[in-house]
Design an enzyme around this catalytic site. Structure first.
Site, short mmCIF file in Angstrom:
data_model
loop_
_atom_site.label_atom_id
_atom_site.label_comp_id
_atom_site.label_asym_id
_atom_site.label_seq_id
_atom_site.Cartn_x
_atom_site.Cartn_y
_atom_site.Cartn_z
N TYR A 96 0.83 -1.21 0.00
CA TYR A 96 0.00 0.00 0.00
C TYR A 96 0.87 1.26 0.00
O TYR A 96 1.87 1.32 0.69
CB TYR A 96 -0.91 0.01 1.24
CG TYR A 96 -1.79 1.23 1.25
CD1 TYR A 96 -2.94 1.26 0.47
CD2 TYR A 96 -1.43 2.37 1.96
CE1 TYR A 96 -3.73 2.40 0.44
CE2 TYR A 96 -2.23 3.50 1.93
CZ TYR A 96 -3.38 3.51 1.16
OH TYR A 96 -4.16 4.64 1.12
N TRP A 154 1.14 5.63 -1.78
CA TRP A 154 0.80 6.59 -2.84
C TRP A 154 1.90 6.77 -3.87
O TRP A 154 1.67 7.35 -4.92
CB TRP A 154 0.47 7.93 -2.20
CG TRP A 154 -0.97 8.09 -1.86
CD1 TRP A 154 -1.74 7.25 -1.11
CD2 TRP A 154 -1.82 9.16 -2.26
NE1 TRP A 154 -3.01 7.75 -1.00
CE2 TRP A 154 -3.09 8.92 -1.70
CE3 TRP A 154 -1.63 10.31 -3.02
CZ2 TRP A 154 -4.16 9.78 -1.89
CZ3 TRP A 154 -2.70 11.16 -3.19
CH2 TRP A 154 -3.95 10.90 -2.64
P1 PGD Z 1 3.49 8.15 1.68
O1 PGD Z 1 4.27 9.00 2.62
O2 PGD Z 1 2.79 8.82 0.55
O3 PGD Z 1 2.42 7.41 2.62
O4 PGD Z 1 0.40 6.30 3.44
P2 PGD Z 1 1.52 6.14 2.30
O5 PGD Z 1 2.29 4.92 2.61
O6 PGD Z 1 0.92 6.28 0.96
O7 PGD Z 1 4.42 6.98 1.15
C1 PGD Z 1 4.79 6.83 -0.17
C2 PGD Z 1 6.24 6.36 -0.22
O8 PGD Z 1 6.56 6.06 -1.57
C3 PGD Z 1 7.23 7.42 0.23
O9 PGD Z 1 8.10 6.89 1.20
C4 PGD Z 1 7.98 7.79 -1.07
O10 PGD Z 1 9.33 8.14 -0.86
C5 PGD Z 1 7.86 6.51 -1.87
N1 PGD Z 1 7.94 6.69 -3.33
C6 PGD Z 1 7.58 7.77 -4.05
N2 PGD Z 1 7.74 7.51 -5.38
C7 PGD Z 1 8.22 6.25 -5.49
C8 PGD Z 1 8.55 5.42 -6.59
O11 PGD Z 1 8.43 5.78 -7.74
N3 PGD Z 1 9.00 4.16 -6.32
C9 PGD Z 1 9.14 3.72 -5.05
N4 PGD Z 1 9.58 2.47 -4.89
N5 PGD Z 1 8.81 4.48 -3.98
C10 PGD Z 1 8.35 5.73 -4.20
C11 PGD Z 1 -0.60 7.26 3.36
C12 PGD Z 1 -1.78 6.84 4.27
O12 PGD Z 1 -1.50 7.14 5.64
C13 PGD Z 1 -3.04 7.47 3.87
S1 PGD Z 1 -3.43 7.55 2.19
C14 PGD Z 1 -3.93 7.92 4.78
S2 PGD Z 1 -5.33 8.77 4.29
C15 PGD Z 1 -3.83 7.64 6.23
N6 PGD Z 1 -3.97 8.82 7.01
C16 PGD Z 1 -3.72 8.75 8.33
C17 PGD Z 1 -4.33 9.60 9.32
O13 PGD Z 1 -5.14 10.49 9.02
N7 PGD Z 1 -3.97 9.42 10.61
C18 PGD Z 1 -3.12 8.48 11.01
N8 PGD Z 1 -2.80 8.35 12.30
N9 PGD Z 1 -2.52 7.67 10.10
C19 PGD Z 1 -2.80 7.76 8.79
N10 PGD Z 1 -2.19 6.90 7.90
C20 PGD Z 1 -2.59 6.80 6.52
#
Ligand code: PGD
Length: 770
Positions: A109, A111
């Site tokens: 999972y 983004w």
């Molecule tokens: P990101 O920080 O977007 O968080 O959780 P998610 O895991 O999506 O992580 C994406 C990672 O992908 C980053 O580390 C980035 O460096 C890496 N990345 C970017 N591009 C690439 C690529 O091309 N290749 C590879 N291999 N990696 C890449 C988000 C999630 O957190 C979401 S959507 C929600 S809505 C939730 N919200 C909450 C909340 O409101 N409250 C709490 N307590 N916790 C939450 N967690 C959830």
């Protein structure tokens, strides 16, 4: 200075060029309200926290695969790509041979980045499908885990409801009252997965307010609605919205203002639900007096609001955040019920707009043709988990649990493959998550940066960041298709996920099945051609790929308002029924009632959360989406860093709560409960309800002692204290939004914050020669 390139991110389209030191990033000229998050890109590409070379955890390299409690505290040995790929391919082959694809978790999972071809999750899925025939997957999201399950039972699929609901254009033109539960903060709608070319929410709210529309913001935080909306802010206790909605419905009914004709014609189960509201079913009428104590909001104000709503064009919005909590299904259902009692669904600018403002996709128009996704192939493994149950799965293989009417069993996972996500950001109760990950034989992670997830991996493969490759950015609700042009060469030895998986597939004898003989450039052209073909079927055309690429973007044709889901239903409920069992809005669901869940009955209800403030932990913590970064992405970037203080995340606290604890503005505070603790810097403000503190998510996990059972994050990651329980047996969604905590001033010496430094790396050592 290199020439300017067009590029895109989940938070906006921009032009970028390489300067002598930092990158020069300028928002796309047609964006009326660009996101300041673009400021996080400038120094990201060559930041010291980039992963420069493949690395293997010492314990795994020396002792081989197997459960290991050192994950998160071990050092890493940098290896050559060939060796890393050989190790990863051989380990996947071993697990598949010994335990089968059912032992591989590929949910992955996260983004990742806006480009649709290099979409990391799709890359993982296609790789596992084409090499070992599949993987255990995850369903739904951390964003909307509860809504995604309940909405199809009561009105329609999440995407249909949220993306084809009431448009901002309609609100500007028609709505009298926008009654918003959880607000519509611009920090959330500045983001849309796949990209967003024009940020228009601020202007839409301004225009609607200028016309005389009244925005009402029910939230513990004033900032959940921007000043342009001129909203009335009503602070209510976290997690109490369902009680407030029930009390409003109660008074609308007893005042004789319920639209009985609408309820009769368009809704299923009004009588059962009405009995519950009026207390005929359980002896407890859901009056404003009843709700006042739960919501910490005056009964007279609830009663007055119920009267104010009558006879108006009212739009009810319910933010994603409300359903990221225990019983998160209920406010989603009750928001719809409230709109139905007022007879509003399907009227221009009226009714129910689930999650409007929660993300930039909603309230917009639709492209006639969408850019096709990278095909994932066929997954022959049927086993899945609701996404937020990952730690339960790893800790309790073989155990049974409920989900949406099914009795499911957790598989025994030996290998997890993660690309494009950061579970040590997105999951709850990080001490528990660490223990869960220690159960694995092997964790393989592709990442551009040394995130906490990369630091818990056994094999770490350095991925390019978006600026280092060509891609196409686009989403079905934004007309601009963006040529995401490569800006710079990959940092260190980073490779894109497609190149990594192609090399692994070759080792597993499935290279052609994975690549179809195409390079990434050829895939981009292939997907673009598919889009041209689909446009052709509508009698439309697009320029050839090279012309598009040179221009940097392409404006796609969109449909106009006519496709709005509930408009059709309202006009012709028999001819355009909703995709629910009754074809109507379900205020009582036989299907849900049939599941027999005490924590999600057959009609919407008030169900108190188990977590309530007590003498030891008297405060609610809101752990919401950050305003200065997307999730945890580029947390080290200039914009995010400049909004911290003393390198710590900010904690908002009300003056009464601060003075009781002798906390002053700018003090370092410790926020804690039975699961762990975090440090943050106090900001005292009256814009938060008393009894509530707030720390956004996304500060990278920086535990003082990485192997502590109750982690102490010295940076400010609130997921050390959130609870890892599902919303209910129905949806099992994430409940990370609200926790119960205490807060004290932190007087000790401030521990160093090392999250943005790489772990201990042994450079260039060949393990064979050790
Ligand atoms: P990101 O920080 O977007 O968080 O959780 P998610 O895991 O999506 O992580 C994406 C990672 O992908 C980053 O580390 C980035 O460096 C890496 N990345 C970017 N591009 C690439 C690529 O091309 N290749 C590879 N291999 N990696 C890449 C988000 C999630 O957190 C979401 S959507 C929600 S809505 C939730 N919200 C909450 C909340 O409101 N409250 C709490 N307590 N916790 C939450 N967690 C959830």
């Amino acid at each position: 200075m290199s020439s300017e390139k067009m590029h895109s991110s989940h938070w906006g389209v921009f032009r970028v060029s390489e300067g002598d030191h930092d990158l020069s990033v300028t928002a796309w000229g047609d964006d009326p309200d660009p996101s300041p998050l673009l400021g996080n890109f400038t120094d990201a590409a060559d930041h010291p926290v980039r992963i420069g070379k493949p690395a293997v955890r010492r314990g795994w390299l020396e002792h081989g695969p197997g459960p290991d409690n050192r994950r998160g505290a071990d050092e890493y040995i940098e290896v050559e790509w060939e060796q890393a790929l050989d190790l990863a391919a051989a380990e996947l082959a071993r697990v598949n041979r010994v335990f089968g694809a059912e032992a591989v978790f590929g949910g992955s999972y996260g983004w990742s980045s806006a480009g649709r071809f290099h979409h990391a999750q799709s890359q993982v899925h296609r790789f596992l499908n084409t090499t070992i025939g599949g993987y255990v997957r995850s369903v739904n999201s951390y964003s909307s885990g509860a809504a995604a399950v309940i909405l199809p039972h009561i009105i329609g699929e999440l995407n249909e409801v949220a993306r084809r609901g009431v448009s901002w254009d309609d609100i500007v033109a028609h709505t009298d009252i926008i009654l918003s539960f959880g607000g519509m903060a611009l920090k959330n709608s500045q983001v849309a997965s796949g990209g967003i070319s024009r940020h228009t929410e601020r202007e839409s709210m301004r225009l609607a307010a200028e016309r005389g529309a009244r925005f009402i913001n029910f939230s513990p935080l004033r900032s959940d609605m921007p000043p342009e909306a001129r909203a009335r802010w009503h602070a209510i206790a976290p997690g109490s919205d369902a009680a407030l909605m029930l009390a409003l419905i109660h008074d609308i009914v007893v005042n004789g203002d319920a639209d009985k004709a609408f309820l009769e014609r368009y809704c299923e189960g009004w009588s059962q639900f009405e009995d519950y509201v009026l207390g005929k079913a359980d002896g407890l009428a859901k009056t404003p007096q009843w709700a006042a104590g739960i919501c910490r909001y005056p009964a007279q104000a609830i009663a007055a609001l119920a009267r104010e709503l009558a006879e108006k064009r009212v739009l009810i919005t319910v933010s994603h955040s409300l359903q990221r909590a225990e019983h998160g299904e209920q406010p989603v259902w009750l928001g719809l019920a409230l709109a139905a009692v007022l007879g509003q669904p399907g009227l221009p600018g009226g009714g129910y707009a689930y999650a409007l403002g929660a993300i930039g996709h909603y309230g917009k128009h639709h492209n006639i043709v969408a850019f096709p996704p990278f095909p994932q192939g066929v997954n022959q493994v049927n086993t899945f988990i609701p996404v937020a149950r990952v730690a339960d799965m790893l800790l309790h293989p073989g155990e049974h649990y409920d989900f949406n009417g099914q009795r499911l069993t957790y598989p025994h996972i030996r290998l997890a493959w993660w690309a494009g996500g950061n579970p040590f950001h997105h999951h709850q109760d990080l001490g528990r998550l660490r223990r869960a990950f220690s159960q694995l034989d092997t964790l393989i992670v592709h990442e551009p940066f040394w995130t906490a997830t990369a630091r818990h991996a056994d094999i770490v493969l350095p991925a390019t960041m978006t600026l280092e490759r060509d891609d196409v950015g686009g989403t079905p609700t934004d007309p601009l298709l963006v040529a995401m042009q490569k800006v710079r060469e990959p940092q260190g030895e980073a490779r894109d996920d497609y190149t990594i998986f192609s090399a692994l597939a070759r080792r597993l004898g499935a290279e052609h099945t994975f690549t179809q003989g195409r390079s990434s450039q050829q895939w981009l052209r292939h997907l673009y051609r598919q889009m041209q073909d689909k446009l052709g079927q509508h009698g439309l055309s697009a320029p050839d790929f090279d012309t598009f690429w040179q221009a940097g973007s392409l404006l796609l044709p969109q449909t106009k308002d006519g496709d709005r889901l509930l408009r059709h239903f309202r006009a012709d409920p028999g001819g355009a029924p909703l995709p629910t069992p009754s074809g109507k809005i379900e205020l009582f669901s036989r299907t849900i009632a049939g599941f027999g869940y005490a924590d999600c009955p057959g009609h919407p209800a008030w169900l108190a959360a188990r977590q309530q403030p007590d003498a030891h932990h008297p405060l609610w913590l809101i752990a919401n989406q950050p305003a200065t970064r997307l999730h945890s992405q580029l947390d080290f970037g200039q914009w995010s860093a400049s909004h911290k203080q003393n390198e710590r995340e900010i904690c908002q606290i009300h003056p009464c709560d601060a003075s009781k604890r002798a906390i002053r503005n700018g003090d370092i505070v410790k926020i804690f409960n039975q699961r762990g603790a975090l440090l943050a810097c106090a900001r005292i403000t009256e814009d938060i309800m008393s009894g509530v503190v707030q720390v956004p998510t996304g500060a990278w996990f920086a535990p003082l002692e990485p192997l502590a059972d109750k982690p102490f994050c010295v940076h400010g990651n609130p997921n050390v204290v959130t609870s890892d329980t599902g919303t209910s047996s129905l949806a099992q969604g994430c409940t990370g939004q609200i926790a119960i905590v205490e807060i004290v001033k932190f007087d000790g010496p401030l521990p160093a914050m090392n999250a943005f430094k790489p772990p201990h790396l042994t450079k260039g050592l060949n393990p064979a020669s050790e």
